[in-house]
Design a protein around this motif. Structure first.
Motif, PDB file in Angstrom:
ATOM      1  N   SER A  80       0.817  -1.078   0.116  1.00  0.00           N
ATOM      2  CA  SER A  80      -0.115  -0.003  -0.095  1.00  0.00           C
ATOM      3  C   SER A  80       0.842   1.483   0.086  1.00  0.00           C
ATOM      4  O   SER A  80       2.021   1.015   0.126  1.00  0.00           O
ATOM      5  CB  SER A  80      -0.897   0.044   1.320  1.00  0.00           C
ATOM      6  N   VAL A  81       0.233   2.235  -0.245  1.00  0.00           N
ATOM      7  CA  VAL A  81       1.182   3.664  -0.369  1.00  0.00           C
ATOM      8  C   VAL A  81       0.133   4.427   0.661  1.00  0.00           C
ATOM      9  O   VAL A  81      -1.176   4.372   0.968  1.00  0.00           O
ATOM     10  CB  VAL A  81       1.354   4.249  -1.419  1.00  0.00           C
ATOM     11  N   GLU A  82       0.528   5.697   1.149  1.00  0.00           N
ATOM     12  CA  GLU A  82      -0.240   6.400   1.998  1.00  0.00           C
ATOM     13  C   GLU A  82      -1.221   7.176   1.075  1.00  0.00           C
ATOM     14  O   GLU A  82      -1.145   7.176  -0.131  1.00  0.00           O
ATOM     15  CB  GLU A  82       0.797   7.528   2.379  1.00  0.00           C
ATOM     16  N   GLY A  83      -2.411   7.323   2.014  1.00  0.00           N
ATOM     17  CA  GLY A  83      -3.485   8.151   1.368  1.00  0.00           C
ATOM     18  C   GLY A  83      -4.511   7.142   0.750  1.00  0.00           C
ATOM     19  O   GLY A  83      -5.477   7.650   0.076  1.00  0.00           O
ATOM     20  N   ILE A  84      -4.228   5.783   1.053  1.00  0.00           N
ATOM     21  CA  ILE A  84      -5.103   4.868   0.390  1.00  0.00           C
ATOM     22  C   ILE A  84      -5.877   4.314   1.808  1.00  0.00           C
ATOM     23  O   ILE A  84      -5.429   3.748   2.500  1.00  0.00           O
ATOM     24  CB  ILE A  84      -4.571   3.710  -0.334  1.00  0.00           C
ATOM     25  N   GLY A  85      -7.491   4.349   1.599  1.00  0.00           N
ATOM     26  CA  GLY A  85      -8.168   3.765   2.825  1.00  0.00           C
ATOM     27  C   GLY A  85      -9.006   2.763   2.401  1.00  0.00           C
ATOM     28  O   GLY A  85      -8.861   2.487   1.164  1.00  0.00           O
ATOM     29  N   VAL A  86      -9.729   2.169   3.191  1.00  0.00           N
ATOM     30  CA  VAL A  86     -10.469   0.803   2.896  1.00  0.00           C
ATOM     31  C   VAL A  86     -11.626   1.440   2.048  1.00  0.00           C
ATOM     32  O   VAL A  86     -12.198   2.593   2.378  1.00  0.00           O
ATOM     33  CB  VAL A  86     -11.012   0.285   4.428  1.00  0.00           C
TER      34      VAL A  86
END
Lengths: 269, 363
Positions: B271-277
């Motif tokens: 994953s990378v930052e800024g990605i939510g469920v």
């Protein structure tokens, strides 16, 4: 071969039309050249090979008139070609290297329009112009008129040449620490040289051969070779006219040939 | 030397506008001393504009360009101690090879003999001494390229700018020149800024790469970073071959995200930052990080059918249709054919992904 032959040589009548065109174009020149070597004073009967009419041009009764006319013609042609080539070089630099500016197409039209205007119109207009500003007709009026009408002839080969020179050459020069002026003199000028020489020779020939405009703007008593020849012919065609015409023709051929080879020597590739 | 002085080039908030068109949208980047730096992007991305701004052929609409700490954006080209290798070489056709190489030195005020001596040494460096007296038109494209290089290096510029110099060469010569350029850069210690649209060329030669698109910088990093950790869709797609797949994120923890593809196939990727469920994003996975098997190796193996095998010299590309899902390209190196099987078209197989091979992208 199964391929369709689009070669123009296979078209019906191609050969006949070609020969007819060549005949109409060159037969008169060939006849004048041949008869300039005629031993007879007649312009129609061949009486053997002789150079007497060439000698006549330089020593005969009309020789003084022709010498003065030739001097005028050549000095005017040299000066007119020099001036018009300089102006045309500057114009071409502005047109090709000036980037996109307003009225660019109009400028190009204005430079090359004189080529399309009937010469008699230019001649009359030039005459009226000189009269209205009170310029006494003579050697100087011929020179000024020649400079003006030679510009488009000088311009065309120079600008054609210049369009073939990519601006990366000047950029490379400036990138390699040349100032704008050095880039112009050390890189652009040598690359343009064939175009400039070719333009000069073309302007020279056009000036040398001009009759109509010259005849209108020349003053009384000032003659160039074409007007002197015309004056002479009015009193009947003598073989010395053929000799002088042949010399002028050979000179033009040499100049145009040089111009052709110079413009073909492509040093941009 | 201060921190700032050790930077060869500092581009600060550089903007380039042509009328209404913005060719460069506020670019800032730092190029280090003695670095082989590449501006990479498709045509029209602004990379050549940026190079020409450094060389001085384009005005800087806004912003600053510093060369070893000195502002240069207002100087004319001939006052900037940088030299350019042009795309078409721009060798002066009326001068000999030696005169071409000596030109910059003479313009810098070196005497004719001194300039010629140095030019001769430069020609030796690029192994063209025997052509010194010839005209550029008598040389092959590859030789002209080396002359252009010698000419630009002769005045010992602080930075060498290269504007797609290899694009006119054939593949074999290009590969050889890539190595030679890299070698020359090491040998001379001069900072190289190289512009190209060829991602392979960029990966091969560069210390760092700036990927550009539409006048903006997309990512700046080492070749490995750019290739393995593309920051966005554009970089992932532009650099190398990749599988770009739409996924829905089901779970995110410890830098990993569990997602599912269309057709319900589940996958775990980085994953990378800024990605939510719950977000729908793209996942990139390189074809060489996938492999096919006839039985699932891990729990996450994706069931599919082989459409086609394409032989591409060193590798075989296998196109796989997932059951009710997207298409995958799987690449198998020919050297691995001993331990990895190539399945015939029509075979029912499983696509397996190495752990950490998939990467989520912010668009």
């Amino acid at each position: 071969m199964a391929t369709v032959n689009n070669d123009i040589k296979t078209y019906k009548g191609f050969r006949a039309i070609t020969l007819l065109c060549l005949l109409v174009l060159y037969a008169p020149l060939v006849i004048v050249t041949i008869y300039s070597f005629n031993a007879s004073a007649s312009i129609t009967n061949w009486e053997g090979l002789s150079f007497r009419w060439y000698a006549d041009v330089f020593t005969g009764p009309e020789s003084d008139k022709f010498k003065v006319a030739a001097f005028n013609s050549f000095t005017i042609a040299i000066m007119a070609a020099t001036a018009s080539t300089t102006i045309a070089t500057l114009a071409a630099t502005a047109m090709v290297r000036g980037g996109k500016f307003k009225l660019r197409t109009v400028s190009f039209g204005l430079i090359s329009l004189p080529l399309m205007v009937p010469e008699i119109v230019t001649a009359v207009a030039t005459l009226i112009f000189f009269n209205s500003i009170g310029f006494t007709r003579g050697y100087l009026t011929i020179l000024v008129a020649h400079i003006a009408f030679c510009i488009p002839f000088a311009y065309l080969p120079i600008s054609a040449r210049m369009q073939g020179i990519e601006d990366s050459f000047e950029q490379a020069a400036m990138d390699l620490y040349a100032t704008k002026r050095q880039a112009f003199t050390k890189v652009l000028m040598p690359l343009m040289a064939p175009g400039i020489i070719s333009g000069f020779l073309l302007a020279f020939i056009v000036s040398l051969d001009d009759f109509i405009i010259t005849n209108f703007v020349k003053g009384a008593g000032v003659e160039t070779l074409p007007t002197a020849i015309f004056g002479s012919v009015k009193q009947g065609i003598k073989p010395n006219i053929m000799a002088i015409s042949t010399m002028l023709l050979s000179f033009s051929i040499v100049m145009v040939t040089i111009s052709y080879f110079v413009s073909k020597s492509d040093n941009t590739k | 030397m201060s921190e700032r002085m050790s930077n060869a080039i500092d581009v600060r908030n550089a903007v380039k506008r042509y009328g209404d068109f913005t060719a460069l949208k506020r670019i800032s980047l730092t190029i280090k001393d003695n670095e082989f730096f590449t501006l990479l992007g498709p045509s029209g991305c602004g990379k050549t504009t940026l190079l020409r701004m450094i060389a001085g052929f384009e005005d800087v609409t806004e912003g600053e360009i510093l060369l070893y700490g000195d502002e240069i954006e207002k100087l004319p080209p001939h006052q900037r101690p940088v030299n350019t290798v042009f795309q078409n070489y721009a060798l002066f056709p009326h001068m000999t090879i030696l005169e071409n190489v000596a030109f910059g030195l003479e313009m810098r005020g070196k005497s004719k003999s001194e300039a010629r001596t140095r030019a001769g040494e430069m020609l030796e460096l690029v192994q063209l001494s025997q052509f010194a007296a010839r005209k550029p038109s008598q040389l092959s494209g590859g030789q002209q390229q080396r002359v252009a290089l010698a000419r630009a290096l002769a005045p010992q510029p602080k930075v060498l700018l290269l504007d797609e110099p290899l694009s006119a060469l054939d593949l074999k010569l290009r590969k050889a020149m890539q190595l030679e350029l890299k070698h020359l850069q090491r040998e001379t210690g001069i900072t190289f800024i190289f512009v190209t649209h060829d991602q392979e060329e960029a990966l091969t030669m560069s210390d760092r790469i700036a990927v550009m698109s539409a006048g903006e910088m997309q990512q700046l990093g080492s070749p490995t970073e750019i290739y393995e950790q593309p920051r966005n869709m554009f970089v992932a797609d532009f650099i190398g071959e990749t599988n770009l797949l739409e996924v829905s994120v089901d779970q995110v923890m410890n830098g990993r995200a569990v997602c599912h593809l269309g057709g319900g196939h589940a996958l775990t990727c980085n994953s990378v930052e800024g990605i939510g469920v719950g977000s729908k994003v793209h996942m990139s996975v390189r074809p060489e990080r996938l492999f096919t098997t006839d039985v699932p190796v891990e729990g996450e193996a994706l069931k599919g059918r082989v459409v086609e095998n394409i032989f591409v010299g060193t590798d075989i590309s296998t196109i796989v249709d997932l059951a009710e899902g997207p298409q995958f390209i799987v690449r198998t190196s020919n050297s691995e054919r001993g331990n990895k099987r190539i399945f015939e078209p029509g075979s029912e197989i499983f696509v397996n992904m190495e752990l950490g091979a998939g990467r989520l992208l912010v668009d």
